[in-house]
Motif scaffolding. Sequence first.
Motif, PDB file in Angstrom:
ATOM      1  N   GLN A  68      30.877  85.517  -3.798  1.00  8.84           N
ATOM      2  CA  GLN A  68      30.051  84.834  -4.795  1.00  8.84           C
ATOM      3  C   GLN A  68      28.682  84.437  -4.263  1.00  8.84           C
ATOM      4  OE1 GLN A  68      31.954  81.991  -7.311  1.00  8.84           O
ATOM      5  NE2 GLN A  68      33.950  82.961  -7.119  1.00  8.84           N
ATOM      6  N   LYS A  69      28.607  84.100  -2.965  1.00 10.97           N
ATOM      7  CA  LYS A  69      27.316  83.708  -2.391  1.00 10.97           C
ATOM      8  C   LYS A  69      26.318  84.880  -2.486  1.00 10.97           C
ATOM      9  CE  LYS A  69      26.732  82.937   2.229  1.00 10.97           C
ATOM     10  NZ  LYS A  69      25.660  83.830   2.546  1.00 10.97           N
ATOM     11  N   ARG A  72      25.356  85.521  -6.076  1.00 12.10           N
ATOM     12  CA  ARG A  72      24.331  84.528  -6.492  1.00 12.10           C
ATOM     13  C   ARG A  72      22.959  84.941  -5.952  1.00 12.10           C
ATOM     14  NH1 ARG A  72      25.898  81.698 -10.706  1.00 12.10           N
ATOM     15  NH2 ARG A  72      27.948  80.802 -10.385  1.00 12.10           N
ATOM     16  N   LEU A  75      21.656  87.464  -8.188  1.00 11.28           N
ATOM     17  CA  LEU A  75      21.202  86.842  -9.445  1.00 11.28           C
ATOM     18  C   LEU A  75      19.824  86.203  -9.248  1.00 11.28           C
ATOM     19  CD1 LEU A  75      24.579  85.205 -10.586  1.00 11.28           C
ATOM     20  CD2 LEU A  75      23.430  87.158 -11.664  1.00 11.28           C
ATOM     21  N   ALA A  76      19.617  85.632  -8.064  1.00  8.76           N
ATOM     22  CA  ALA A  76      18.317  85.020  -7.778  1.00  8.76           C
ATOM     23  C   ALA A  76      17.212  86.062  -7.695  1.00  8.76           C
ATOM     24  CB  ALA A  76      18.394  84.230  -6.473  1.00  8.76           C
ATOM     25  N   ILE A 188      16.298  80.831  -6.997  1.00  6.48           N
ATOM     26  CA  ILE A 188      17.605  80.492  -6.413  1.00  6.48           C
ATOM     27  C   ILE A 188      18.270  79.385  -7.240  1.00  6.48           C
ATOM     28  CG2 ILE A 188      18.735  79.478  -4.386  1.00  6.48           C
ATOM     29  CD1 ILE A 188      16.557  80.965  -2.688  1.00  6.48           C
ATOM     30  N   ALA A 191      19.455  80.776 -10.567  1.00  2.00           N
ATOM     31  CA  ALA A 191      20.613  81.679 -10.435  1.00  2.00           C
ATOM     32  C   ALA A 191      21.932  80.921 -10.516  1.00  2.00           C
ATOM     33  CB  ALA A 191      20.524  82.445  -9.117  1.00  2.00           C
ATOM     34  N   LYS A 192      21.875  79.629 -10.168  1.00  3.84           N
ATOM     35  CA  LYS A 192      23.112  78.841 -10.190  1.00  3.84           C
ATOM     36  C   LYS A 192      23.669  78.705 -11.600  1.00  3.84           C
ATOM     37  CE  LYS A 192      22.203  76.292  -5.998  1.00  3.84           C
ATOM     38  NZ  LYS A 192      21.735  75.067  -5.353  1.00  3.84           N
ATOM     39  N   LYS A 193      22.802  78.867 -12.599  1.00  5.20           N
ATOM     40  CA  LYS A 193      23.240  78.721 -13.997  1.00  5.20           C
ATOM     41  C   LYS A 193      23.605  80.056 -14.629  1.00  5.20           C
ATOM     42  CE  LYS A 193      20.509  74.570 -14.967  1.00  5.20           C
ATOM     43  NZ  LYS A 193      19.327  74.689 -14.058  1.00  5.20           N
ATOM     44  N   LYS A 194      23.384  81.146 -13.914  1.00  5.59           N
ATOM     45  CA  LYS A 194      23.682  82.455 -14.524  1.00  5.59           C
ATOM     46  C   LYS A 194      25.189  82.741 -14.442  1.00  5.59           C
ATOM     47  CE  LYS A 194      19.150  84.557 -13.630  1.00  5.59           C
ATOM     48  NZ  LYS A 194      18.434  85.628 -12.912  1.00  5.59           N
ATOM     49  N   LEU A 196      28.744  84.159 -13.667  1.00  6.60           N
ATOM     50  CA  LEU A 196      29.398  84.909 -12.584  1.00  6.60           C
ATOM     51  C   LEU A 196      30.897  84.881 -12.852  1.00  6.60           C
ATOM     52  CD1 LEU A 196      28.664  84.511  -8.779  1.00  6.60           C
ATOM     53  CD2 LEU A 196      30.918  85.053  -9.665  1.00  6.60           C
TER      54      LEU A 196
END
Lengths: 246, 321
Positions: A68-69, A72, A75-76, A188, A191-194, A196
């Motif tokens: 996941q890291k 993410r 995604l960023a 960054i 991306a936490k809100k996208k 997954l």
Amino acid sequence: MHILCCLARVPDTTTRIHVAADGRSPDLKDAQWIINPWDDYALEAAVQLKEALGGEVTVVHVGPVDFQKDLRAALAKGADKALQIQTTGALGPHSIAALIAAHCGKPDAVFLGKQSVDGDVGATGAFLGKLLGLPVAGRLSALTIKDGTFTARREIEGGVETVEGSLPALFTLDKGVNEPRRAGLKEIMAAKKKPLEVVKAEPLPPRLEALKLELPRARQGGRIVGTGAGAVSELVRLLRDEAKAL
Amino acid sequence: MPKGIIVHLEVRGGVVKRASLEALAEAQRLSASLGGSVTALAVGPDAAAAHAASGSVKLLTCPLEHWSTEAAANALAAALRAEDAAFAFIGATVQGRELAAATAAVLDAPYLADVVALRANGTTLEADRPIFAGKAVLVVRPVALPAVVSLRPGAFASNAPVAGAPGSPLAHTPDATALRVLVTALAAAAAGRKDVSEAEIVVSGGRGLGTPEAFQMVEDLASVLGAAVGASRAVVDLGWRSHAEQVGQTGKVVAPKLYIACGISGAIQHLAGMTTSRTIVAINKDPEAPIFKVADYGIVGDVAEVLPALTAALKAALSGR
């Protein structure tokens, strides 16, 4: 436009390989894991295509370990959605492709690196293209997509090929095709809100049986002929008379 | 039970690639143990020229106006079925690796990629596959047949090309949907330029050269030796050299007769790409550089001093023959 980018998880290229206790697989418990270096170009190409034509980039990873890291991080860098297809057991290109094809709909463009730096097979793209019914343009070092058609370069031994076709298509990319971006702090955070998603799935049985893993014979190097330009004549003599390399 | 081997012959400019001749010779060697026959297949614009090197084996041809990997894979799969063959052999050039993967996908078959050794075992094959760019070698066998094999160029012996009878057309009509991606042009590299993956001698430069301009010294040495120019990842990432020259795990894996590393410290990912070279020479000012641990011959010194001297000495030595 539905744009798909496949990301593999591989040991960092500085990793030293040891043979595991079973004698037929690598022991990678001390490895640092990264996104496959060639897949960075795939992600950049996918994001650039979205920026040019609109749509959505989905990044997908197939593998047993939490990724996941890294997803993410993708995604960023501009992907919109991420999916990890979490598996147990060995994965061949045919089973990675089958799982992606089963979970990712009908993309208009698919991007992968030309191969992963661990197994060095380079066949996931071909299997995935076949399963999705997409034509494959592979090992590209330049790619221009315009008005639904594309022109690409493939470097072969002693020359450069021009490769042409139209979308939808699957692309596997080589170094040189683009310059992957870095994500800024704002990206960054965003991306936490996208979205997954993680789904569990069983891979197909392997098609190759591993019998043994061997390490190459260590070279007997370390012979210093001399220092500076004064050593050149002795080096030339050794290359000619001893190594017979000239 | 399928038997026999289909060998794809890659033809460039009317000449069958050496990688294909190696695949053909290895197929003939193995078929003595496996049984079955060896059949050659040439696909694409130059297919008709393949008989110049097909020797005594049966040759099938499938001409195409432009190369299409998908159409070639369909043709290879059709030939494999028509001959009831157990294996498709393909030289692992850039084109060959694309074709081999596509053929495995068409056949939904096991794929042994970029193998460096093959052994017959009953009716099947065992293969040595370098993985992690050669940091380890995996011995594998396919769990089902047919299987597709790509053979690393230079890892197998080849025979001198022997002309055979002109090929007969493969009973297969390429499907229009297989022609969606085409190779429409080939620009040959500049005359005298050799590719690192095919050259017998490679002279590579790294960050120790100091500046991109200093690569001229590497070029000069390469030109005296008729060698290809290679580069470390560091200088490719700095933009000094083209990625086509990069040797290492994220570049090309090379195994020339002679590899000369100039100003390259020898990061593990670089070593992975060149340690199977027959003779390795390293020139580096740092006596502790890891490259010296794999080099047969090392000179500790500044490349700016050593390289011009080496170029001059080799020029004299080679002109004296």
